[in-house]
Design a protein around this motif. Structure first.
Motif, short mmCIF file in Angstrom:
data_model
loop_
_atom_site.label_atom_id
_atom_site.label_comp_id
_atom_site.label_asym_id
_atom_site.label_seq_id
_atom_site.Cartn_x
_atom_site.Cartn_y
_atom_site.Cartn_z
N ILE A 1 1.07 -1.17 -0.04
CA ILE A 1 0.07 -0.05 -0.05
C ILE A 1 0.70 1.25 0.12
O ILE A 1 1.79 1.43 0.76
N ARG A 2 0.60 2.15 -1.07
CA ARG A 2 1.12 3.34 -0.90
C ARG A 2 -0.11 4.53 -1.12
O ARG A 2 -1.18 4.23 -1.35
N ARG A 3 0.08 5.67 -1.11
CA ARG A 3 -0.61 6.80 -1.17
C ARG A 3 -1.46 6.70 -2.60
O ARG A 3 -2.54 6.85 -2.85
N SER A 4 -0.73 6.23 -3.63
CA SER A 4 -1.19 6.47 -4.99
C SER A 4 -2.09 5.12 -5.26
O SER A 4 -3.05 5.16 -6.17
N ASN A 5 -1.68 3.92 -4.44
CA ASN A 5 -2.64 2.90 -4.76
C ASN A 5 -3.41 2.31 -3.76
O ASN A 5 -4.24 1.28 -3.54
N PHE A 6 -3.80 3.21 -2.56
CA PHE A 6 -4.46 2.92 -1.27
C PHE A 6 -5.81 2.75 -1.61
O PHE A 6 -6.44 1.40 -1.16
N VAL A 7 -6.73 3.38 -2.36
CA VAL A 7 -8.04 3.18 -2.38
C VAL A 7 -8.30 1.82 -3.15
O VAL A 7 -9.14 0.94 -2.87
N LEU A 8 -7.38 1.73 -4.30
CA LEU A 8 -7.70 0.23 -5.16
C LEU A 8 -7.33 -0.72 -4.25
O LEU A 8 -8.03 -1.78 -4.18
N ILE A 9 -6.20 -0.85 -3.39
CA ILE A 9 -5.88 -1.91 -2.74
C ILE A 9 -6.72 -2.18 -1.68
O ILE A 9 -7.12 -3.44 -1.41
N MET A 10 -7.28 -1.33 -0.85
CA MET A 10 -8.16 -1.15 0.14
C MET A 10 -9.54 -2.14 -0.41
O MET A 10 -10.00 -2.82 0.21
N SER A 11 -9.82 -1.76 -1.54
CA SER A 11 -11.12 -2.60 -1.98
C SER A 11 -10.89 -3.76 -2.45
O SER A 11 -11.58 -4.65 -2.02
N ASP A 12 -9.66 -4.20 -3.00
CA ASP A 12 -9.16 -5.47 -3.29
C ASP A 12 -9.09 -6.40 -1.96
O ASP A 12 -9.87 -7.46 -1.89
N LEU A 13 -8.88 -5.81 -0.81
CA LEU A 13 -8.52 -6.35 0.40
C LEU A 13 -9.95 -6.73 0.87
O LEU A 13 -10.31 -7.93 1.43
N GLN A 14 -11.00 -5.58 0.69
CA GLN A 14 -12.34 -5.67 1.45
C GLN A 14 -12.92 -7.07 0.66
O GLN A 14 -13.79 -7.86 1.21
N THR A 15 -12.79 -7.14 -0.76
CA THR A 15 -13.45 -7.91 -1.63
C THR A 15 -12.82 -9.39 -1.16
O THR A 15 -13.68 -10.31 -1.09
N TRP A 16 -11.71 -9.65 -1.36
CA TRP A 16 -10.95 -10.84 -0.83
C TRP A 16 -11.33 -11.66 0.35
O TRP A 16 -11.61 -12.53 0.54
N VAL A 17 -11.33 -10.75 1.57
CA VAL A 17 -11.49 -11.12 2.95
C VAL A 17 -13.08 -11.35 3.00
O VAL A 17 -13.30 -12.20 3.67
N SER A 18 -13.89 -10.42 2.42
CA SER A 18 -15.16 -11.10 2.22
C SER A 18 -15.58 -12.13 1.69
O SER A 18 -16.36 -13.04 2.18
N ALA A 19 -14.79 -12.41 0.61
CA ALA A 19 -15.04 -13.79 0.03
C ALA A 19 -14.69 -14.94 0.92
O ALA A 19 -15.20 -16.09 0.97
#
Length: 205
Positions: A134-152
């Motif tokens: 995670i970096r400032r430039s990709n924070f939103v994208l990676i957080m969205s991926d994390l939420q999707t994967w852990v929910s799955a």
């Protein structure tokens, strides 16, 4: 006379060194309890936002010095704990399937459960790999991926438990598997809550 003076200076130098070391040790021990308390209180506070706060605190508090007061590190550590517990459960299920004579329906449920838990493990592993990127430039994208994967992963665990429902599934296999699956489902739920906290904080550390 000169030798005596030189000896006195030598003794004084040693005393000064000892005093400095003693002072340094005293500072270390006086600061450590404060930092430890601050870190554990941060974990306790963070865990109040989870569905299973007692399990959350119990599983994370031993890593207080590593987590410090970091939203990223507490989420990362929660993922690692969940991943390890899931791997352990997968090994146990494979062992039960291999060493116990299971009824056909139980054997089928076990095989399905092993498959979905392996999917859950893959999703948790991807999440662990991404959270450190995670970096400032990709924070939103990676957080969205994390939420999707852990929910799955949480859905996979629920699917496994559903497969062991009903009286016909009673017995050793159901008892052992269900106990483990419930625990990793609770750990996964807590990890997801901490990830959501991290997403809301938008703190990069």
């Amino acid at each position: 006379m000169q030798g005596s003076s030189s000896s006195s200076r030598h003794v004084l130098a040693i005393l000064l060194i000892i005093l400095q070391i003693t002072s340094s040790i005293a500072k270390t021990f006086s600061h450590k309890p404060y930092h430890t308390k601050r870190n554990t209180e941060y974990i306790r506070s963070s865990c109040t936002t989870t569905t299973y706060p007692r399990l959350c605190y119990r599983s994370l508090s031993i890593y207080a010095s590593k987590i410090n007061t970091s939203p990223r590190l507490i989420a990362h550590t929660a993922l690692l704990i969940t991943f390890r517990a899931s791997k352990s459960t997968s090994r146990l299920m494979r062992k039960i399937a291999r060493t116990h004579r299971l009824k056909p329906r139980v054997a089928a449920a076990m095989a399905d459960c092993i498959e979905v838990i392996d999917d859950s493990i893959d999703e948790l592993q991807k999440s662990i790999g991404e959270i450190v990127r995670i970096r400032r430039s990709n924070f939103v994208l990676i957080m969205s991926d994390l939420q999707t994967w852990v929910s799955a992963a949480l859905t996979d665990e629920d699917t496994c438990m559903d497969g062991f429902s009903g009286r016909a599934m009673n017995g050793y296999a159901k008892m052992m598997v269900r106990k483990r699956i419930v625990k990793i489902a609770h750990l996964t739920s807590n990890a997801l809550a901490l990830i959501n906290n991290y997403a809301s904080s938008q703190i990069l550390d």
